[in-house]
Design an enzyme around this catalytic site. Sequence first.
Site, PDB file in Angstrom:
ATOM      1  CE  LYS A 155      -2.962   0.545   3.576  1.00  0.00           C
ATOM      2  NZ  LYS A 155      -2.841   1.815   4.319  1.00  0.00           N
ATOM      3  CB  SER A 156       3.814   2.279   2.023  1.00  0.00           C
ATOM      4  OG  SER A 156       3.239   2.234   3.302  1.00  0.00           O
ATOM      5  NE  ARG A 188       6.201   6.699   0.831  1.00  0.00           N
ATOM      6  CZ  ARG A 188       5.343   6.433   1.823  1.00  0.00           C
ATOM      7  NH1 ARG A 188       4.319   5.624   1.602  1.00  0.00           N
ATOM      8  NH2 ARG A 188       5.500   6.973   3.014  1.00  0.00           N
ATOM      9  N   GLY A 235      -5.052   7.886   5.458  1.00  0.00           N
ATOM     10  CA  GLY A 235      -4.174   8.887   6.055  1.00  0.00           C
ATOM     11  C   GLY A 235      -2.950   9.133   5.184  1.00  0.00           C
ATOM     12  CG  ASP A 273       0.536   0.191   9.475  1.00  0.00           C
ATOM     13  OD1 ASP A 273       0.194   1.043  10.315  1.00  0.00           O
ATOM     14  OD2 ASP A 273       0.867   0.490   8.306  1.00  0.00           O
ATOM     15  NE  ARG A 324      -2.708  -1.864   8.492  1.00  0.00           N
ATOM     16  CZ  ARG A 324      -2.405  -2.264   7.255  1.00  0.00           C
ATOM     17  NH1 ARG A 324      -2.537  -3.539   6.915  1.00  0.00           N
ATOM     18  NH2 ARG A 324      -1.974  -1.410   6.342  1.00  0.00           N
ATOM     19  NE  ARG A 355      -5.722   8.192  10.956  1.00  0.00           N
ATOM     20  CZ  ARG A 355      -5.035   7.384  10.171  1.00  0.00           C
ATOM     21  NH1 ARG A 355      -5.605   6.824   9.116  1.00  0.00           N
ATOM     22  NH2 ARG A 355      -3.773   7.126  10.428  1.00  0.00           N
ATOM     23  CE  LYS A 394      -0.504   4.517  12.925  1.00  0.00           C
ATOM     24  NZ  LYS A 394       0.217   5.180  11.844  1.00  0.00           N
TER      25      LYS A 394
END
Length: 432
Positions: A22-23, A27, A95, A319, A392, A123, A346
């Site tokens: 995901k990260s 990006r 986020g 996470d 999660r 958040r 989170k």
Amino acid sequence: MAELRVQPSHGLKGSLTLPGDKSLSHRSVMFSALAEGDTVITGFLTGEDTQHTARAMQSLGIAIEGIGTDRLVVHGKGLDGLQEPSSVLDLGNSGTGMRLLAGVLAGQDFFSILTGDQYLRKRPMARIVDPLRLMGAAIDGRSAGKLAPLAIRGGGKKTNAINFTSPVASAQVKSAILLAGLFADGETTVSEPSKSRDHTERMLRFFGVSIREEGTRVTLRGRRALRSKGSIDIPADLSSAAFFLVAASIVPGSDLLIRNVGVNPTRTGVLDVLTSMGADIVLENLREQAGEPAADIRVRYRKLRAVEIGGTMIPRAIDEIPVLSVAAACAEGTTVIKDAAELRVKESDRIATMARELQKMGVPVKELPDGMEITGGDTLTAARCESHGDHRIAMSMAVAGLAARGETVVCDTDWIDTSFPGFERLLRQSAY
Ligand code: S3P
């Protein structure tokens, strides 16, 4: 509302290929858009979070083919190629999407508004709004800019390079500042209390940006072009693999191979914690793709024992703490998780929500301001669990259900699609 019914498993078996990281997916589409030339992204996560980011980049004037699939073609327009969006940019539950994009938008000479769902709008945003204002962006939002929606008029050519010390170890904060720094003359430096994931640094380097790292301090020189290398191949998400790593570690008879998983050292806390708990985890076929290490991971059942998790381990496993607390619930002894107050901000308050859900399964859990004490045992009791709107938490409780006596029901599981489409299918395929 979807629900997931989980029966006790007699062992997870076989081999799995999981969705993309995901990260890295967030990006890859943002940086490809800011680069000169086209980029073909393979292994892109088709989850809702990353699709929101891809659509936001389209709204900023970037042509992207393949949205909804795991292969995107992004037609980059260079550092100054973004256009003012005609409507509000909706980042859904993400986020990462909102905070990283806020960094990019802080460097533009136009106006934009970022919003998200009911959870994202709760958040904390001051952590990025404050430094981005120092860099010259005019930002307003609810509660004087502490909460989204955020309205941003970027600094454009007047964006300032800054030297910023972040009070939290957060890759989202670090990345937002570095991304705004791309548009500033001079050097932007971010320091953090301990090292958070370094995907932004690695991928910007992959696009040819010069970045210096000294310990927990990162420096980037702005106004340098990003250049596409043509393609980025994204490995599977270790944070998604973590559910299967824990499941196989707690269900006797398990022997599972998870293929092509990202194993960036700033993310592998989950492997280190499980190994220190006695888990049988072996990395095979270690290699590098697009500046990121990847490997196949083999995991077999082995009885776990309690450990203490805190300090610099927390950002490396942030996470994975929910699913690690399921591992703790099945381990011998009392596991202490501390220094993890960040979990409270989170997608849900993950200390409160995990404590509540594990208690429903008969696990003694003491909530601490910055963590939990979890006393493990031999059997969990099946329960009716809630996701609390958090992907999660939903997946962690499904994993717990595999090791419980009776049928566990996890309610409100649509949220799983934000990060892990196909989770239920893969769980059924390997666990039954
Ligand atoms: C992420 C950073 C982490 C992590 C999130 C993804 C990223 O958040 O929890 O899921 O891709 O930069 P923080 O930076 O808030 O710790």
